[in-house]
Design a protein around this motif. Structure first.
Motif, PDB file in Angstrom:
ATOM      1  N   THR A   1       1.849   5.933  12.949  1.00 37.08           N
ATOM      2  CA  THR A   1       2.297   5.563  11.651  1.00 37.08           C
ATOM      3  C   THR A   1       1.391   4.392  11.242  1.00 37.08           C
ATOM      4  OG1 THR A   1       4.502   6.300  12.168  1.00 37.08           O
ATOM      5  CG2 THR A   1       4.489   4.625  10.605  1.00 37.08           C
TER       6      THR A   1
ATOM      7  N   ASP B   1      -7.948   6.036   3.284  1.00 40.93           N
ATOM      8  CA  ASP B   1      -7.189   6.369   2.105  1.00 40.93           C
ATOM      9  C   ASP B   1      -5.985   5.413   1.708  1.00 40.93           C
ATOM     10  OD1 ASP B   1      -8.573   8.784   2.038  1.00 40.93           O
ATOM     11  OD2 ASP B   1      -7.156  10.000   2.790  1.00 40.93           O
ATOM     12  N   ALA B   2      -5.441   5.034   2.672  1.00 44.86           N
ATOM     13  CA  ALA B   2      -4.249   3.972   2.263  1.00 44.86           C
ATOM     14  C   ALA B   2      -4.976   2.566   1.946  1.00 44.86           C
ATOM     15  CB  ALA B   2      -3.448   3.782   3.519  1.00 44.86           C
TER      16      ALA B   2
ATOM     17  N   ARG C   1       0.958  -1.254   0.009  1.00 48.33           N
ATOM     18  CA  ARG C   1       0.132  -0.088  -0.123  1.00 48.33           C
ATOM     19  C   ARG C   1       0.911   1.108   0.122  1.00 48.33           C
ATOM     20  NH1 ARG C   1      -4.209  -1.449   4.876  1.00 48.33           N
ATOM     21  NH2 ARG C   1      -5.592  -2.562   3.681  1.00 48.33           N
ATOM     22  N   THR C   2       0.255   2.461  -0.178  1.00 52.36           N
ATOM     23  CA  THR C   2       0.929   3.669  -0.174  1.00 52.36           C
ATOM     24  C   THR C   2       0.098   4.623   0.737  1.00 52.36           C
ATOM     25  OG1 THR C   2       2.043   5.384  -1.200  1.00 52.36           O
ATOM     26  CG2 THR C   2      -0.172   4.445  -2.239  1.00 52.36           C
ATOM     27  N   TRP C   3       0.430   5.592   1.212  1.00 49.32           N
ATOM     28  CA  TRP C   3      -0.171   6.552   2.043  1.00 49.32           C
ATOM     29  C   TRP C   3      -1.664   6.983   1.571  1.00 49.32           C
ATOM     30  CZ3 TRP C   3       1.338   6.172   6.714  1.00 49.32           C
ATOM     31  CH2 TRP C   3       2.638   6.046   6.849  1.00 49.32           C
ATOM     32  N   TYR C   4      -1.900   7.232   0.351  1.00 53.25           N
ATOM     33  CA  TYR C   4      -2.966   7.563  -0.452  1.00 53.25           C
ATOM     34  C   TYR C   4      -2.799   7.381  -1.908  1.00 53.25           C
ATOM     35  CZ  TYR C   4      -0.339  11.575  -1.600  1.00 53.25           C
ATOM     36  OH  TYR C   4       0.540  12.667  -2.032  1.00 53.25           O
TER      37      TYR C   4
ATOM     38  N   ARG D   1      -2.117   5.493   9.893  1.00 58.56           N
ATOM     39  CA  ARG D   1      -2.109   5.826   8.500  1.00 58.56           C
ATOM     40  C   ARG D   1      -2.292   4.666   7.571  1.00 58.56           C
ATOM     41  NH1 ARG D   1       2.172  10.430   7.224  1.00 58.56           N
ATOM     42  NH2 ARG D   1       0.780  10.341   5.284  1.00 58.56           N
ATOM     43  N   MET D   2      -1.428   3.682   7.882  1.00 59.96           N
ATOM     44  CA  MET D   2      -1.668   2.669   6.739  1.00 59.96           C
ATOM     45  C   MET D   2      -2.585   1.640   6.733  1.00 59.96           C
ATOM     46  SD  MET D   2       1.269   2.881   4.775  1.00 59.96           S
ATOM     47  CE  MET D   2       1.043   1.229   3.905  1.00 59.96           C
TER      48      MET D   2
END
Length: 132
Positions: free
Chosen positions: A110, A118-119, A49-52, A113-114
Motif C-alpha cells: 500500500t 505516478d503518485a 497525494r492520490t494514487w495517480y 503505491r503512495m
C-alpha cells in the motif's frame, strides 16, 4: 491568494490525524462534499497525494479550483492548493519518507503505491489562506 505559514500546533495536529478531509471549492466559492485522504507533514508543510494523476474526482477539481477547506486533527482551514508533483527531488524525498513513516502499518504494498512515480506526480501542497 495570499497564504500564511502553519503554526506548530496546527502542523502537529494535522500530522497526528490519520486522514484529512478535503472539500474543494467550486468557482462560486461554495464547497463540494468532503473526501477523506491521507495527509503528511514534511519540512513544516502539509502534503496530500492520490494514487495517480487525473482530471476527475477531488484531485482534478482541486487542480482546477486551487482552493479548498480541510479538516484534520481538529484543525479546520481554508487552503490554497499548489501542484508540486513535478517539483524538486528534495521535496519528493521528504514527502515520500513522511508517507513511509506515517502509514507503514498498512504494509509495503500500500505504501509503495503512495511513493511510486505516478503518485508522487500528484503531490499537492496545502497552505493556509491568509485572512485579511
Amino acid at each position: 491568494m495570499t497564504t500564511r505559514e502553519w503554526s506548530a500546533s496546527e502542523l502537529a495536529d494535522i500530522d497526528a490525524a490519520e486522514e484529512l478531509r478535503i472539500a474543494v471549492r467550486r468557482t462560486d466559492g461554495s464547497l463540494r462534499a468532503t473526501v477523506p485522504i491521507w495527509v503528511v507533514v514534511a519540512a513544516g508543510r502539509v502534503y496530500v497525494r492520490t494514487w495517480y494523476r487525473r482530471d476527475s474526482g477531488w484531485f482534478g477539481r482541486a487542480l482546477g479550483s486551487r482552493r479548498a477547506r480541510i479538516e484534520a486533527g481538529g484543525v479546520v482551514a481554508d487552503v490554497v492548493v499548489d501542484d508540486v508533483g513535478g517539483g524538486e527531488l528534495q521535496v519528493r524525498a521528504g514527502v515520500d519518507a513522511a508517507y513511509r513513516a506515517k502509514y507503514a502499518r498498512y504494509g509495503a504494498g500500500t505504501v509503495d503505491r503512495m511513493v511510486a512515480d505516478d503518485a508522487a506526480a500528484t503531490t499537492l501542497r496545502l497552505a493556509p489562506e491568509q485572512r485579511v
